[in-house]
Motif scaffolding. Sequence first.
Motif, short mmCIF file in Angstrom:
data_model
loop_
_atom_site.label_atom_id
_atom_site.label_comp_id
_atom_site.label_asym_id
_atom_site.label_seq_id
_atom_site.Cartn_x
_atom_site.Cartn_y
_atom_site.Cartn_z
N LEU A 183 0.82 -1.23 0.00
CA LEU A 183 0.00 0.00 0.00
C LEU A 183 0.85 1.27 0.00
CD1 LEU A 183 -2.80 1.37 0.26
CD2 LEU A 183 -2.61 1.11 2.73
N VAL A 184 1.80 1.36 0.91
CA VAL A 184 2.58 2.58 1.03
C VAL A 184 3.49 2.79 -0.17
CG1 VAL A 184 4.33 3.76 2.42
CG2 VAL A 184 2.43 2.61 3.54
N SER A 185 4.14 1.72 -0.65
CA SER A 185 5.05 1.91 -1.78
C SER A 185 4.28 2.27 -3.05
CB SER A 185 5.93 0.67 -1.99
OG SER A 185 5.13 -0.45 -2.25
N VAL A 186 3.12 1.64 -3.26
CA VAL A 186 2.32 1.99 -4.44
C VAL A 186 1.84 3.44 -4.33
CG1 VAL A 186 0.08 1.57 -5.56
CG2 VAL A 186 1.60 -0.34 -5.08
N GLY A 187 1.40 3.84 -3.14
CA GLY A 187 0.97 5.22 -2.92
C GLY A 187 2.08 6.22 -3.22
N ASN A 188 3.28 5.91 -2.73
CA ASN A 188 4.41 6.81 -2.96
C ASN A 188 4.77 6.92 -4.44
OD1 ASN A 188 4.57 7.30 -0.27
ND2 ASN A 188 6.23 5.85 0.12
N ARG A 189 4.66 5.81 -5.14
CA ARG A 189 4.96 5.80 -6.58
C ARG A 189 3.98 6.66 -7.35
NH1 ARG A 189 7.85 2.18 -10.04
NH2 ARG A 189 6.43 2.47 -11.77
N ILE A 190 2.69 6.49 -7.03
CA ILE A 190 1.66 7.27 -7.73
C ILE A 190 1.89 8.76 -7.47
CG2 ILE A 190 -0.82 7.77 -7.79
CD1 ILE A 190 -1.31 4.82 -7.10
N GLU A 191 2.26 9.06 -6.25
CA GLU A 191 2.54 10.44 -5.86
C GLU A 191 3.64 11.03 -6.77
OE1 GLU A 191 3.31 10.64 -1.69
OE2 GLU A 191 3.84 12.75 -1.74
N ARG A 192 4.69 10.27 -7.00
CA ARG A 192 5.79 10.78 -7.81
C ARG A 192 5.42 10.86 -9.29
NH1 ARG A 192 9.09 7.28 -4.72
NH2 ARG A 192 9.64 6.04 -6.53
N GLU A 193 4.67 9.88 -9.77
CA GLU A 193 4.35 9.87 -11.20
C GLU A 193 3.38 10.98 -11.58
OE1 GLU A 193 3.09 6.02 -12.54
OE2 GLU A 193 4.88 5.08 -11.72
N TYR A 194 2.38 11.21 -10.75
CA TYR A 194 1.39 12.23 -11.10
C TYR A 194 1.75 13.59 -10.52
CZ TYR A 194 -1.52 8.46 -12.86
OH TYR A 194 -1.99 7.40 -13.57
N GLY A 195 2.74 13.64 -9.67
CA GLY A 195 3.15 14.93 -9.10
C GLY A 195 2.12 15.48 -8.14
N ILE A 196 1.30 14.62 -7.56
CA ILE A 196 0.29 15.08 -6.60
C ILE A 196 0.57 14.46 -5.22
CG2 ILE A 196 -1.33 13.28 -7.42
CD1 ILE A 196 -3.01 16.27 -6.38
N PRO A 197 0.70 15.30 -4.18
CA PRO A 197 0.98 14.73 -2.87
C PRO A 197 -0.16 13.83 -2.38
CG PRO A 197 1.21 17.12 -2.85
CD PRO A 197 0.57 16.76 -4.15
N ILE A 198 0.19 12.66 -1.86
CA ILE A 198 -0.80 11.79 -1.21
C ILE A 198 -0.39 11.77 0.25
CG2 ILE A 198 -1.79 9.48 -1.11
CD1 ILE A 198 -0.97 9.19 -4.10
N ILE A 199 -1.13 12.50 1.08
CA ILE A 199 -0.67 12.78 2.43
C ILE A 199 -0.65 11.52 3.31
CG2 ILE A 199 -1.01 14.26 4.46
CD1 ILE A 199 -0.38 15.83 1.94
N ASN A 200 -1.72 10.76 3.27
CA ASN A 200 -1.81 9.61 4.18
C ASN A 200 -2.14 8.32 3.45
OD1 ASN A 200 -1.61 11.15 6.74
ND2 ASN A 200 -3.55 12.02 6.05
N LYS A 201 -1.54 7.25 3.92
CA LYS A 201 -1.95 5.91 3.50
C LYS A 201 -2.43 5.24 4.78
CE LYS A 201 1.20 7.38 0.49
NZ LYS A 201 2.13 8.49 0.81
N ARG A 202 -3.67 4.74 4.73
CA ARG A 202 -4.25 4.22 5.97
C ARG A 202 -4.99 2.92 5.75
NH1 ARG A 202 -6.31 10.17 8.06
NH2 ARG A 202 -4.36 10.75 9.04
N ILE A 203 -5.40 2.33 6.84
CA ILE A 203 -6.12 1.05 6.77
C ILE A 203 -7.36 1.12 7.65
CG2 ILE A 203 -5.98 -1.41 7.40
CD1 ILE A 203 -2.95 -1.21 6.82
N SER A 204 -8.46 0.57 7.16
CA SER A 204 -9.63 0.41 8.02
C SER A 204 -9.98 -1.07 8.04
CB SER A 204 -10.80 1.24 7.50
OG SER A 204 -11.24 0.79 6.24
N VAL A 205 -10.46 -1.54 9.17
CA VAL A 205 -10.80 -2.97 9.29
C VAL A 205 -12.23 -3.14 9.82
CG1 VAL A 205 -8.40 -3.68 9.67
CG2 VAL A 205 -9.84 -3.14 11.63
N THR A 206 -12.73 -4.35 9.71
CA THR A 206 -14.05 -4.70 10.24
C THR A 206 -14.12 -4.30 11.72
OG1 THR A 206 -13.91 -6.65 8.83
CG2 THR A 206 -15.65 -6.64 10.49
N PRO A 207 -15.27 -3.73 12.16
CA PRO A 207 -15.38 -3.37 13.58
C PRO A 207 -14.94 -4.53 14.47
CG PRO A 207 -17.29 -2.57 12.40
CD PRO A 207 -16.47 -3.36 11.41
N ILE A 208 -13.95 -4.27 15.31
CA ILE A 208 -13.30 -5.34 16.07
C ILE A 208 -14.27 -6.05 17.03
CG2 ILE A 208 -11.54 -5.75 17.88
CD1 ILE A 208 -10.35 -5.62 15.08
N ALA A 209 -15.32 -5.33 17.48
CA ALA A 209 -16.26 -5.98 18.40
C ALA A 209 -16.83 -7.26 17.79
CB ALA A 209 -17.38 -5.02 18.77
#
Lengths: 451, 90
Positions: free
Chosen positions: A56-82
């Motif tokens: 996720l992070v490496s792909v995000g960083n690559r896209i950022e460099r190729e398109y010249g647009i900052p991608i500030i955060n790479k994050r994850i969401s998961v199924t409600p743990i309860a």
Amino acid sequence: MINQYDILETIRMIQDDCLDIRTITMGISLLDCIDTDIDKACQKVYDKITLKAKELVSVGNRIEREYGIPIINKRISVTPIAMISAACKCSPVPFARAMDKAAKAVGVNLIGGYSALVQKGFSDGDLELINSIPEALSVTERVCSSVNVGSTKTGINLDACRIMGRIIKESAEKTVDSACFGAAKLVVFCNAVDDNPFMAGAFHGVGEPDCMINVGVSGPGVVRAALRKYPDADITKISDVIKEISYKITRIGQLVGMTASKRLGVPFGIVDLSLAPTPAVGDSVAHILEEIGLEQCGTHGTTACLALLNDAVKKGGVMACSRIGGLSGAFIPVSEDAGMIDAAISGTLTIEKLEAMTAVCSVGLDMIVVPGDTEADTISAIIADEAAIGMVNSKTTAVRIIPAIGKQVGEELDWGGLFGKGPVMPLKKQSASKFINRGGVIPAPLHSLKN
Amino acid sequence: MRAVVTVIGKDAVGILAKVSTECANYNANVVEVTQSVIEDLFAMIMLVDISGINTDFAKMAEELSEKGEKEWGLKVIVMHEDIFNCMHHI
């Protein structure tokens, strides 16, 4: 060739007006990690997250460099743990530790989903999870938590509101050393959405596929810069300008989301059309409202301007991408918006006005610092008020308030970075304890007889 | 696949030559160039074909920007053309 003017406009939006992709969030289902043995379950959670989000992070960083647009955060969401922890019948804090460890291993800055959905009542595991939130948020660094206490279809679970008042306070108390930061990672929702990419309220809903990519765009600075070119336009024109610019912003979100989804081999979910401010200069939603014609955000007229902004952002964005979702609208997190911070310090922006604003914009009372000696029942009553606005208006509302333990009005909490800083805002002193302690469920509102 | 190379800075002799030579080193074919000098400020937009480049595009974009800043004293921005197409065309 692409028009020269268009090229320079795009570059200016990115370089001068803080246009960025706020987040690429990977939603991961943990339903296949359920196990009665908590150690096994936590290992499965860790393994699944690190496997799915490895790139996720490496792909995000690559896209950022190729398109010249900052991608500030790479994050994850998961199924409600309860839902995952219920089978273990013990404190689910080890799940928070596993999530935190996985987040660090793949390099994402936040992971959301230490959550429970209790809008109609508590199932096994829900109460256990809710009671463990203060500890979970204090022993982990990157885990975010959310609890849904109401919805338009089910009404509001007043017992959950009561408990969450206490949980918010405890979360702040347990993290006094880090400026009560625990409470900043905890959101209480009404009408929570399943595909929200924004923290701290992101979780991966049960109706979602096994894994997917959602994108949150941003760009308050760009909207303000566009409006500055029309100092004398009438308000209809202002709405049109916002629509046009939000179309352009959202197109980039769509492009980045599609590209990320293709490269990660994960289906593309939605673009969240939100205007998310940061404390940086030129990245403020409050300043857009002031550009429209308010002397300071929070004065009379703020609700009307915000309603127009929120609606125009959606209208412009909806055509720009194939699927929209999440929270989609303008965010008004006080501590994360330079203009809101100023308005709150000067006293123009009050919690009552913020509450009114939440009726016409996305989300709710967000990143608001309140006195540390605020009663838990008062926080519960704020949650109930906000949930009522969401329930009746069929929209998402949320409460993320931070009791500044040991501090009073006139002081502030400062987290730095994207979370910013917030002045302690005054609350009413009169008690709502009797109402909150009645418990039960506020019935869902009527959906017919609308005349 | 094409990319847009935007060069902004103080006008000087040989900017076009430097940038296009560098593109040639990456085996990126220059398809189109527009440039203007307003007073002292030089602005050039170059469309280059990157389908046959001999390195990773993200790396090329980064290296060109760095070279621009450190060696030439120019702002060089390299972006995939898709971002402009998606933003400005329905």
